[in-house]
Design a protein around this motif. Structure first.
Motif, short mmCIF file in Angstrom:
data_model
loop_
_atom_site.label_atom_id
_atom_site.label_comp_id
_atom_site.label_asym_id
_atom_site.label_seq_id
_atom_site.Cartn_x
_atom_site.Cartn_y
_atom_site.Cartn_z
N ALA A 207 -7.00 -44.89 43.65
CA ALA A 207 -6.98 -43.94 44.98
C ALA A 207 -5.91 -44.48 45.87
O ALA A 207 -5.19 -43.91 46.56
CB ALA A 207 -8.35 -43.95 45.29
N ASN B 46 -2.15 -44.30 44.19
CA ASN B 46 -1.70 -42.86 44.40
C ASN B 46 -1.21 -42.32 45.73
O ASN B 46 -0.23 -41.90 46.00
CB ASN B 46 -2.80 -41.89 43.70
CG ASN B 46 -2.30 -40.61 43.46
OD1 ASN B 46 -1.98 -39.73 44.35
ND2 ASN B 46 -1.88 -40.38 42.41
N ASN B 47 -2.06 -43.06 46.61
CA ASN B 47 -1.82 -42.66 47.90
C ASN B 47 -0.37 -43.50 48.34
O ASN B 47 0.49 -42.75 49.06
CB ASN B 47 -2.81 -43.15 48.95
CG ASN B 47 -2.73 -42.42 50.25
OD1 ASN B 47 -2.88 -41.26 50.33
ND2 ASN B 47 -2.59 -43.21 51.45
N ALA C 100 -5.01 -33.19 52.40
CA ALA C 100 -4.69 -33.58 51.13
C ALA C 100 -5.13 -34.88 50.58
O ALA C 100 -5.84 -35.01 49.71
CB ALA C 100 -3.34 -32.95 50.51
N ARG C 101 -4.51 -35.79 51.27
CA ARG C 101 -4.54 -37.27 50.70
C ARG C 101 -6.09 -37.83 51.16
O ARG C 101 -6.52 -38.43 50.29
CB ARG C 101 -3.67 -38.38 51.37
CG ARG C 101 -2.25 -37.87 51.37
CD ARG C 101 -1.89 -37.48 49.89
NE ARG C 101 -2.31 -38.58 48.98
CZ ARG C 101 -2.35 -38.47 47.68
NH1 ARG C 101 -2.06 -37.33 47.23
NH2 ARG C 101 -2.81 -39.41 46.70
N HIS D 15 -7.94 -36.27 48.14
CA HIS D 15 -7.71 -36.83 46.75
C HIS D 15 -8.37 -38.29 46.77
O HIS D 15 -8.91 -38.46 45.78
CB HIS D 15 -6.20 -36.96 46.80
CG HIS D 15 -5.90 -37.45 45.43
ND1 HIS D 15 -5.78 -38.85 45.12
CD2 HIS D 15 -5.56 -37.00 44.26
CE1 HIS D 15 -5.27 -39.20 44.00
NE2 HIS D 15 -5.17 -38.09 43.38
N MET E 154 -11.39 -39.11 44.19
CA MET E 154 -11.07 -40.23 43.48
C MET E 154 -12.19 -41.07 43.44
O MET E 154 -12.67 -41.60 42.42
CB MET E 154 -9.77 -41.22 43.63
CG MET E 154 -8.43 -40.22 43.44
SD MET E 154 -8.26 -40.36 41.41
CE MET E 154 -7.94 -42.31 41.29
N GLN F 80 -10.72 -33.93 44.19
CA GLN F 80 -9.55 -34.81 43.78
C GLN F 80 -8.32 -33.89 43.48
O GLN F 80 -7.17 -33.93 43.85
CB GLN F 80 -9.79 -35.83 42.69
CG GLN F 80 -8.64 -36.56 42.09
CD GLN F 80 -8.78 -37.20 40.85
OE1 GLN F 80 -9.73 -37.48 40.40
NE2 GLN F 80 -7.92 -37.48 40.41
N ALA F 81 -8.47 -33.04 42.75
CA ALA F 81 -7.65 -32.02 42.02
C ALA F 81 -7.00 -31.10 43.32
O ALA F 81 -5.68 -30.93 43.41
CB ALA F 81 -8.11 -31.05 41.06
N GLY G 28 -6.88 -32.18 46.50
CA GLY G 28 -6.00 -32.94 47.03
C GLY G 28 -4.62 -33.16 46.42
O GLY G 28 -3.45 -33.21 47.14
N ALA G 29 -4.67 -33.37 44.98
CA ALA G 29 -3.27 -33.26 44.39
C ALA G 29 -2.66 -32.36 44.29
O ALA G 29 -1.35 -32.41 44.61
CB ALA G 29 -3.87 -33.97 42.74
N THR H 177 -0.91 -31.98 47.92
CA THR H 177 0.07 -32.80 48.15
C THR H 177 1.28 -32.56 47.75
O THR H 177 2.45 -32.36 48.17
CB THR H 177 -0.50 -34.20 47.63
OG1 THR H 177 -1.41 -34.64 48.05
CG2 THR H 177 0.79 -35.34 47.76
#
Length: 137
Positions: free
Chosen positions: A59, A62-63, A97-98, A101, A105, A112-113, A115-116, A119
């Motif tokens: 998490a 990825n950020n 979005a973040r 996500h 996570m 999560q999806a 947010g991804a 993004t």
């Protein structure tokens, strides 16, 4: 705006400054979460086979992987004279979005999806907006 000490022009970028600061708070929070989980589990390298530590690490990672690129694009759009409302829409959507996500996570949620995907939409939208704003010379 001019810096009298250096004799240079300064550019105010209030929209980028706002979303950069808010995203730093999120990134620092995610990093502190990794440290807290590591300490609780007494795992100081890798994930020790712990799924929740692996999720916390990813998490945060990825950020760190996605936010800088989006903020650079937001900055370029602002410096190219982007509309304040559009910039806030991109910056606000990036932050939401973040957050989605990271929440997804850490809680193994399908958000999560969302947010991804959001993004990626923000990054692609900003890239297109920057190309549209770009002075063609």
């Amino acid at each position: 705006m001019t810096n009298p000490l250096l004799g240079t022009h300064l550019f105010a970028v209030p929209v980028t400054a706002l979303y950069a600061a808010l995203n730093v708070f999120l990134t620092v929070g995610l990093g502190l979460n990794v440290s807290q989980v590591r300490t609780r589990l007494k795992v100081f390298r890798g994930d020790g086979g712990h799924a929740n530590l692996s999720a916390a690490i990813r998490a945060h990672g990825n950020n760190v992987e996605h936010v800088p690129l989006a903020l650079i694009l937001l900055l370029v759009a602002e410096l190219c004279g982007g509309n304040s409302l559009a910039l806030h829409a991109f910056g606000g959507t990036l932050l939401v979005a973040r957050l989605a996500h990271a929440f997804g996570m850490l809680s193994a949620s399908r958000v999560q999806a969302v947010g991804a995907v959001l993004t990626l939409i923000v990054q692609l939208g900003l890239a297109g907006y920057v190309l549209w704003l770009r002075p063609w010379g």
